[in-house]
Design a protein around this motif. Structure first.
Motif, PDB file in Angstrom:
ATOM      1  N   THR A 198      17.312 -13.945  -7.993  1.00 25.60           N
ATOM      2  CA  THR A 198      17.101 -13.400  -6.802  1.00 25.60           C
ATOM      3  C   THR A 198      17.729 -11.790  -7.324  1.00 25.60           C
ATOM      4  O   THR A 198      18.070 -11.501  -8.596  1.00 25.60           O
ATOM      5  CB  THR A 198      18.511 -13.740  -5.945  1.00 25.60           C
ATOM      6  N   ARG A 199      17.730 -10.787  -6.268  1.00 24.54           N
ATOM      7  CA  ARG A 199      17.765  -9.483  -6.361  1.00 24.54           C
ATOM      8  C   ARG A 199      19.269  -9.066  -6.917  1.00 24.54           C
ATOM      9  O   ARG A 199      19.777  -8.377  -7.438  1.00 24.54           O
ATOM     10  CB  ARG A 199      17.283  -8.643  -5.287  1.00 24.54           C
ATOM     11  N   ALA A 200      20.183 -10.108  -6.016  1.00 25.19           N
ATOM     12  CA  ALA A 200      21.804  -9.791  -6.321  1.00 25.19           C
ATOM     13  C   ALA A 200      21.944 -10.085  -7.782  1.00 25.19           C
ATOM     14  O   ALA A 200      22.846  -9.666  -8.343  1.00 25.19           O
ATOM     15  CB  ALA A 200      22.326 -10.999  -5.168  1.00 25.19           C
ATOM     16  N   GLU A 201      21.211 -11.101  -8.154  1.00 22.72           N
ATOM     17  CA  GLU A 201      21.747 -11.693  -9.530  1.00 22.72           C
ATOM     18  C   GLU A 201      21.239 -10.654 -10.579  1.00 22.72           C
ATOM     19  O   GLU A 201      21.804 -10.424 -11.726  1.00 22.72           O
ATOM     20  CB  GLU A 201      20.719 -13.211  -9.748  1.00 22.72           C
ATOM     21  N   ASN A 214       9.154  -8.565   2.082  1.00 22.85           N
ATOM     22  CA  ASN A 214       9.780  -9.758   1.606  1.00 22.85           C
ATOM     23  C   ASN A 214       9.003 -10.434   0.555  1.00 22.85           C
ATOM     24  O   ASN A 214       8.896 -11.758   0.568  1.00 22.85           O
ATOM     25  CB  ASN A 214       9.899 -10.755   2.992  1.00 22.85           C
ATOM     26  N   ALA A 215       8.552  -9.759  -0.369  1.00 23.00           N
ATOM     27  CA  ALA A 215       7.607 -10.349  -1.553  1.00 23.00           C
ATOM     28  C   ALA A 215       7.692  -9.611  -2.632  1.00 23.00           C
ATOM     29  O   ALA A 215       7.760  -8.254  -2.366  1.00 23.00           O
ATOM     30  CB  ALA A 215       6.141 -10.703  -0.931  1.00 23.00           C
ATOM     31  N   LYS A 219       6.481  14.218  -0.678  1.00 20.61           N
ATOM     32  CA  LYS A 219       5.399  14.748  -0.098  1.00 20.61           C
ATOM     33  C   LYS A 219       4.011  14.035  -0.465  1.00 20.61           C
ATOM     34  O   LYS A 219       3.019  14.500   0.271  1.00 20.61           O
ATOM     35  CB  LYS A 219       5.442  16.293  -0.340  1.00 20.61           C
ATOM     36  N   TYR A 220       4.024  13.466  -1.372  1.00 19.89           N
ATOM     37  CA  TYR A 220       2.629  13.210  -2.070  1.00 19.89           C
ATOM     38  C   TYR A 220       2.223  11.746  -1.299  1.00 19.89           C
ATOM     39  O   TYR A 220       0.979  11.239  -1.403  1.00 19.89           O
ATOM     40  CB  TYR A 220       2.614  13.032  -3.711  1.00 19.89           C
ATOM     41  N   PHE A 221       3.221  11.158  -0.779  1.00 20.30           N
ATOM     42  CA  PHE A 221       2.981   9.782  -0.542  1.00 20.30           C
ATOM     43  C   PHE A 221       2.941   9.358   0.959  1.00 20.30           C
ATOM     44  O   PHE A 221       3.998   9.635   1.631  1.00 20.30           O
ATOM     45  CB  PHE A 221       3.767   8.825  -1.167  1.00 20.30           C
ATOM     46  N   CYS A 222       1.920   8.754   1.563  1.00 19.95           N
ATOM     47  CA  CYS A 222       1.839   8.501   2.789  1.00 19.95           C
ATOM     48  C   CYS A 222       2.787   7.364   3.329  1.00 19.95           C
ATOM     49  O   CYS A 222       3.565   7.540   4.250  1.00 19.95           O
ATOM     50  CB  CYS A 222       0.479   8.086   3.381  1.00 19.95           C
ATOM     51  N   GLU A 223       2.863   6.400   2.482  1.00 22.69           N
ATOM     52  CA  GLU A 223       3.788   5.182   2.699  1.00 22.69           C
ATOM     53  C   GLU A 223       4.370   4.742   1.458  1.00 22.69           C
ATOM     54  O   GLU A 223       3.943   4.856   0.475  1.00 22.69           O
ATOM     55  CB  GLU A 223       2.850   3.940   3.285  1.00 22.69           C
ATOM     56  N   ILE A 224       5.498   4.229   1.835  1.00 19.31           N
ATOM     57  CA  ILE A 224       6.514   3.450   0.462  1.00 19.31           C
ATOM     58  C   ILE A 224       6.664   2.143   0.840  1.00 19.31           C
ATOM     59  O   ILE A 224       7.283   1.925   1.598  1.00 19.31           O
ATOM     60  CB  ILE A 224       7.800   4.347   0.505  1.00 19.31           C
ATOM     61  N   ILE A 225       5.941   1.217   0.137  1.00 19.26           N
ATOM     62  CA  ILE A 225       6.022  -0.220   0.377  1.00 19.26           C
ATOM     63  C   ILE A 225       6.848  -0.771  -0.945  1.00 19.26           C
ATOM     64  O   ILE A 225       6.917  -0.442  -1.879  1.00 19.26           O
ATOM     65  CB  ILE A 225       4.710  -0.782   0.460  1.00 19.26           C
ATOM     66  N   THR A 226       8.004  -1.385  -0.114  1.00 21.11           N
ATOM     67  CA  THR A 226       8.924  -2.110  -0.998  1.00 21.11           C
ATOM     68  C   THR A 226       9.042  -3.557  -0.853  1.00 21.11           C
ATOM     69  O   THR A 226       8.627  -4.256   0.071  1.00 21.11           O
ATOM     70  CB  THR A 226      10.640  -1.537  -0.943  1.00 21.11           C
ATOM     71  N   SER A 227       9.333  -4.328  -2.002  1.00 16.94           N
ATOM     72  CA  SER A 227       9.307  -5.586  -1.838  1.00 16.94           C
ATOM     73  C   SER A 227      10.448  -6.180  -0.698  1.00 16.94           C
ATOM     74  O   SER A 227      10.067  -7.311  -0.310  1.00 16.94           O
ATOM     75  CB  SER A 227       9.728  -6.267  -3.173  1.00 16.94           C
ATOM     76  N   ILE A 238       0.821 -11.956  -3.850  1.00 17.66           N
ATOM     77  CA  ILE A 238      -0.428 -11.356  -3.130  1.00 17.66           C
ATOM     78  C   ILE A 238       0.401 -10.685  -1.586  1.00 17.66           C
ATOM     79  O   ILE A 238      -0.166  -9.771  -1.008  1.00 17.66           O
ATOM     80  CB  ILE A 238      -1.410 -12.364  -2.670  1.00 17.66           C
ATOM     81  N   GLU A 239       1.373 -11.386  -1.094  1.00 16.55           N
ATOM     82  CA  GLU A 239       1.917 -10.812   0.211  1.00 16.55           C
ATOM     83  C   GLU A 239       2.223  -9.476   0.390  1.00 16.55           C
ATOM     84  O   GLU A 239       2.234  -8.809   1.197  1.00 16.55           O
ATOM     85  CB  GLU A 239       3.112 -11.864   0.314  1.00 16.55           C
ATOM     86  N   ILE A 240       2.856  -9.003  -0.809  1.00 14.28           N
ATOM     87  CA  ILE A 240       3.180  -7.424  -0.893  1.00 14.28           C
ATOM     88  C   ILE A 240       2.192  -6.771  -0.646  1.00 14.28           C
ATOM     89  O   ILE A 240       1.996  -5.630  -0.029  1.00 14.28           O
ATOM     90  CB  ILE A 240       4.193  -7.129  -1.903  1.00 14.28           C
ATOM     91  N   PHE A 241       0.992  -7.054  -1.209  1.00 11.34           N
ATOM     92  CA  PHE A 241      -0.429  -6.491  -1.327  1.00 11.34           C
ATOM     93  C   PHE A 241      -0.768  -6.503   0.207  1.00 11.34           C
ATOM     94  O   PHE A 241      -1.529  -5.341   0.755  1.00 11.34           O
ATOM     95  CB  PHE A 241      -1.206  -6.479  -2.442  1.00 11.34           C
ATOM     96  N   ASP A 242      -0.798  -7.834   0.728  1.00 15.39           N
ATOM     97  CA  ASP A 242      -1.267  -7.985   2.131  1.00 15.39           C
ATOM     98  C   ASP A 242      -0.561  -6.926   3.002  1.00 15.39           C
ATOM     99  O   ASP A 242      -1.173  -6.426   3.831  1.00 15.39           O
ATOM    100  CB  ASP A 242      -1.379  -9.326   2.362  1.00 15.39           C
ATOM    101  N   PHE A 243       0.763  -6.922   3.007  1.00 16.43           N
ATOM    102  CA  PHE A 243       1.636  -6.108   3.562  1.00 16.43           C
ATOM    103  C   PHE A 243       1.265  -4.706   3.471  1.00 16.43           C
ATOM    104  O   PHE A 243       1.244  -3.745   4.444  1.00 16.43           O
ATOM    105  CB  PHE A 243       3.226  -6.433   3.352  1.00 16.43           C
ATOM    106  N   ALA A 244       0.997  -4.217   2.442  1.00 15.11           N
ATOM    107  CA  ALA A 244       0.773  -2.837   2.041  1.00 15.11           C
ATOM    108  C   ALA A 244      -0.547  -2.500   2.694  1.00 15.11           C
ATOM    109  O   ALA A 244      -0.843  -1.366   3.277  1.00 15.11           O
ATOM    110  CB  ALA A 244       0.596  -2.507   0.546  1.00 15.11           C
TER     111      ALA A 244
END
Length: 232
Positions: free
Chosen positions: A68-71, A160-161, A148-156, A166-172
């Motif tokens: 996990t991220r906490a670990e 939730n991936a 200023k260069y980026f329209c969207e910041i997509i984080t895991s 592939i889920e993070i790319f589908d989300f993006a």
């Protein structure tokens, strides 16, 4: 072979635009100063080297869904302290808390990053897609004058991936209205970035400054960010 139909560029942040290793070393030195590592007899250079190794290993395990991220946050310091025969969970947690406050204040970018982004900005919609911690990544972008260069910041965390899922790319794609066919992924990590983009059906540009060997199918490879000005 790259195509000429891209309208969206997806960049990784750490190790691609933002020089993680250089900025992390600065942050770790400040952490060690605050926690009086000299008085503990801890060799700072050895600590940074070991921390970097454990941090990379743990992020790799996270990307594979093993931890996990906490670990990641606590164990990267706990495992490093253990190398110096210090087994102190509370200290490891305190070190990580301070480190994550100092780290995003650092602003070293890879060579030519701003020149390249200035060149690309009028031509494309650009986005960040990152496995990093949301709050930390947002501060890095702001303090490094990259927002200023980026329209969207997509984080895991938001998706939730983690890359390469592939889920993070589908989300993006859903968030940016991009598609796999009109997008290209630019990143340094053969597994997270390149395999992830391959899973999503995207073209892939590997930023391979250290000549890492890999067997992931990529579209093309670059050694410097400035090469993007000829490719795109």
């Amino acid at each position: 072979m790259l195509n000429n139909k891209y309208t969206h560029l997806f960049f990784d942040l750490d190790h691609t635009l933002w020089d993680f290793e250089a900025n992390s070393a600065i942050a770790l030195n400040e952490v060690m100063h605050q926690f009086k590592f000299d008085e503990k007899g801890i060799d700072k250079n050895k600590f940074i080297k070991l921390y970097s190794q454990y941090n990379a290993q743990l992020w790799s395990q996270l990307e594979k869904g093993l931890i996990t991220r906490a670990e990641v946050k606590v164990n990267r310091f706990l495992f490093t302290l253990n190398e110096f025969e210090i087994n102190d969970f509370d200290l490891a947690k305190a070190l990580d808390n301070v480190y994550l406050k100092i780290l995003p204040l650092q602003t070293k970018l890879f060579d030519d990053a701003i020149e390249v982004l200035d060149f690309l900005l009028p031509k494309y919609q650009m986005h960040i897609i990152t496995n990093g911690f949301l709050e930390v990544q947002t501060k890095k972008l702001k303090n490094s004058n990259l927002q200023k260069y980026f329209c969207e910041i997509i984080t895991s965390e938001e998706a939730n991936a983690n890359k390469p899922q592939i889920e993070i790319f589908d989300f993006a794609f859903a968030k940016t209205k991009a598609t796999a066919l009109n997008s290209v992924m630019i990143g340094d990590n053969p597994f997270a970035d390149m395999q992830g983009a391959l899973n999503a059906g995207m073209d892939r540009i590997l930023f391979n400054t250290n000549n890492h060997e890999h067997d992931i199918a990529i579209t093309t490879e670059i050694k410097s960010l400035k090469e993007l000005m000829q490719l795109l």
